[in-house]
Design a protein around this motif. Structure first.
Motif, mmCIF file in Angstrom:
data_model
loop_
_atom_site.group_PDB
_atom_site.id
_atom_site.type_symbol
_atom_site.label_atom_id
_atom_site.label_comp_id
_atom_site.label_asym_id
_atom_site.label_seq_id
_atom_site.Cartn_x
_atom_site.Cartn_y
_atom_site.Cartn_z
ATOM 1 N N CYS A 183 0.508 -1.339 -0.009
ATOM 2 C CA CYS A 183 0.162 -0.038 -0.040
ATOM 3 C C CYS A 183 0.842 1.078 -0.144
ATOM 4 C CB CYS A 183 -0.948 -0.110 1.052
ATOM 5 S SG CYS A 183 -0.182 -0.208 2.882
ATOM 6 N N CYS A 184 0.406 2.520 -0.588
ATOM 7 C CA CYS A 184 1.057 3.562 -0.626
ATOM 8 C C CYS A 184 0.837 4.169 0.678
ATOM 9 C CB CYS A 184 0.372 4.491 -1.560
ATOM 10 S SG CYS A 184 -1.377 4.987 -1.335
ATOM 11 N N HIS A 185 1.813 5.235 1.060
ATOM 12 C CA HIS A 185 1.849 5.713 2.610
ATOM 13 C C HIS A 185 0.521 6.620 2.940
ATOM 14 C CE1 HIS A 185 6.678 5.776 2.843
ATOM 15 N NE2 HIS A 185 6.075 4.560 2.639
ATOM 16 N N LEU A 186 -0.285 7.118 1.981
ATOM 17 C CA LEU A 186 -1.386 7.980 2.141
ATOM 18 C C LEU A 186 -2.330 7.157 2.773
ATOM 19 C CD1 LEU A 186 -2.885 10.563 1.581
ATOM 20 C CD2 LEU A 186 -3.729 9.385 -0.521
ATOM 21 N N VAL A 187 -2.581 5.879 2.566
ATOM 22 C CA VAL A 187 -3.682 5.294 3.251
ATOM 23 C C VAL A 187 -3.363 4.975 4.605
ATOM 24 C CG1 VAL A 187 -4.542 4.596 0.995
ATOM 25 C CG2 VAL A 187 -3.188 3.008 2.209
ATOM 26 N N GLU A 188 -2.111 4.720 5.024
ATOM 27 C CA GLU A 188 -1.814 4.529 6.251
ATOM 28 C C GLU A 188 -1.982 5.206 7.275
ATOM 29 O OE1 GLU A 188 2.290 3.132 5.918
ATOM 30 O OE2 GLU A 188 1.999 2.133 4.103
ATOM 31 N N TYR A 189 -1.923 6.704 7.003
ATOM 32 C CA TYR A 189 -2.030 7.596 8.071
ATOM 33 C C TYR A 189 -3.220 7.483 8.842
ATOM 34 C CZ TYR A 189 2.078 10.514 6.243
ATOM 35 O OH TYR A 189 3.283 10.928 6.020
ATOM 36 N N PRO A 190 -3.220 7.813 10.179
ATOM 37 C CA PRO A 190 -4.267 8.080 11.077
ATOM 38 C C PRO A 190 -5.691 8.985 10.371
ATOM 39 C CG PRO A 190 -2.347 8.329 12.387
ATOM 40 C CD PRO A 190 -1.926 8.219 10.835
ATOM 41 N N ILE A 191 -6.727 8.749 10.904
ATOM 42 C CA ILE A 191 -7.798 9.645 10.273
ATOM 43 C C ILE A 191 -7.549 11.064 10.522
ATOM 44 C CG2 ILE A 191 -9.505 7.534 10.083
ATOM 45 C CD1 ILE A 191 -10.707 8.806 12.817
ATOM 46 N N GLY A 192 -7.132 11.518 11.417
ATOM 47 C CA GLY A 192 -6.849 13.047 11.793
ATOM 48 C C GLY A 192 -8.133 13.514 12.100
ATOM 49 N N ASP A 193 -8.488 14.979 11.655
ATOM 50 C CA ASP A 193 -9.588 15.372 11.781
ATOM 51 C C ASP A 193 -10.388 15.301 10.357
ATOM 52 O OD1 ASP A 193 -8.601 17.174 9.879
ATOM 53 O OD2 ASP A 193 -8.479 18.837 11.365
ATOM 54 N N TYR A 194 -11.581 15.817 10.596
ATOM 55 C CA TYR A 194 -12.536 15.286 9.584
ATOM 56 C C TYR A 194 -11.969 15.978 8.043
ATOM 57 C CZ TYR A 194 -16.427 15.266 6.466
ATOM 58 O OH TYR A 194 -17.460 15.096 5.310
ATOM 59 N N ALA A 195 -11.346 17.202 8.127
ATOM 60 C CA ALA A 195 -10.832 17.842 6.866
ATOM 61 C C ALA A 195 -9.504 16.955 6.428
ATOM 62 C CB ALA A 195 -10.122 19.442 7.518
ATOM 63 N N PHE A 196 -8.748 16.312 7.259
ATOM 64 C CA PHE A 196 -7.893 15.401 6.709
ATOM 65 C C PHE A 196 -8.281 14.329 5.933
ATOM 66 C CE2 PHE A 196 -4.969 11.877 6.753
ATOM 67 C CZ PHE A 196 -3.594 12.490 6.671
ATOM 68 N N SER A 197 -9.315 13.708 6.614
ATOM 69 C CA SER A 197 -10.064 12.295 6.014
ATOM 70 C C SER A 197 -10.791 12.879 4.947
ATOM 71 C CB SER A 197 -10.852 11.610 7.157
ATOM 72 O OG SER A 197 -10.123 11.085 7.889
ATOM 73 N N LEU A 198 -11.281 13.841 4.660
ATOM 74 C CA LEU A 198 -12.144 14.352 3.608
ATOM 75 C C LEU A 198 -11.197 14.598 2.405
ATOM 76 C CD1 LEU A 198 -14.679 14.829 2.203
ATOM 77 C CD2 LEU A 198 -14.417 17.267 2.879
#
Length: 251
Positions: A80-95
């Motif tokens: 998998c790419c690094h992008l999908v591994e990051y924690p969800i963070g706040d809603y703006a990050f996940s969006l």
């Protein structure tokens, strides 16, 4: 050589989907509004289902069954790419992550639907139809929040500044990229990236956002060859906890 190249591609597709699906599922119960709780749960279910379909193609090519493949590999064997591994963070990050990833998926699926590898072409055509709802969801909320208020715009801009350079890792080339392009399985990653970039940058500006510089994108490469962020191993431990108790259990 072509079979190994196709396997490598399928692992990348499957692993992106299952990891992002798990991340999206983490919004269940904590979404900013009930509808988004349900939306992210639904999209998570879709992504995991798509991952299963890619793992099924891998099984047809001689790899292990989907459940074992999804849950029993160590972190360094994930593609998998690094992008999908990051924690969800706040809603703006996940969006923002949701939008950038799903638009990359849109570009790739369009080309995979015309792939010379027919089982993948047929599957990509099916998945592309289901992914339209993900893309619509991302575009609607990004545009509405980008234009809603100074506060919402700034939160999205902060998230975009962080996420955008990381997203280029989706298009990390591998040793099989040239083979896949030559055999018309899919175009070169750089070709896909340029097509994605033209679409997302125009839309982001329309949302009132400033497209940040891509930076040194190779900083976010490595996931395709098993070099991951600090967040993947803990995620896998959580994701595989129940399956690991008894991998042979029948549900």
């Amino acid at each position: 050589m072509q079979t190994e190249a196709i396997k490598d591609l399928l692992y990348r597709l499957a692993d992106d989907k299952i990891i992002l699906g798990h991340r999206n599922s983490e919004w269940v119960g904590i979404g900013p509004v009930l509808e988004e709780d349900i939306a992210f749960a639904s999209m998570a279910q879709d992504e995991i289902g798509h991952a299963w379909s890619y793992f099924q193609l891998l099984e047809e090519l001689g790899e292990t069954d989907p459940d074992t493949n999804a849950f029993m590999r160590p972190a360094e064997e994930y593609h998998c790419c690094h992008l999908v591994e990051y924690p969800i963070g706040d809603y703006a990050f996940s969006l923002v992550r949701h939008y950038l990833f799903d638009m990359a998926d849109k570009v790739r699926l369009k080309h995979l639907s015309e792939s010379s590898y027919k089982p993948l072409a047929e599957l990509a055509y099916k998945i592309a139809r289901e992914e339209k709802y993900h893309q619509m969801h991302a575009r609607v909320f990004l545009e509405q929040l980008g234009k809603a208020s100074q506060e919402s715009n700034q939160k999205l801009q902060t998230a975009l500044n962080e996420v955008y350079p990381i997203a280029f890792g989706i298009f990390e080339p591998t040793v099989f990229s040239e083979v896949l392009a030559a055999e018309r399985v899919q175009p070169l990653e750089d070709t896909l990236m340029k097509e994605w970039r033209m679409e997302v940058e125009s839309f982001l500006r329309n949302c009132g956002l400033i497209v940040p510089p891509a930076g040194e994108v190779v900083e976010h490469f490595g996931g395709r060859t098993g070099h991951h962020t600090q967040w993947l191993s803990p995620l896998l431990a959580e994701m595989t906890e129940v399956f690991a108790i008894d991998p042979h259990a029948k549900w």
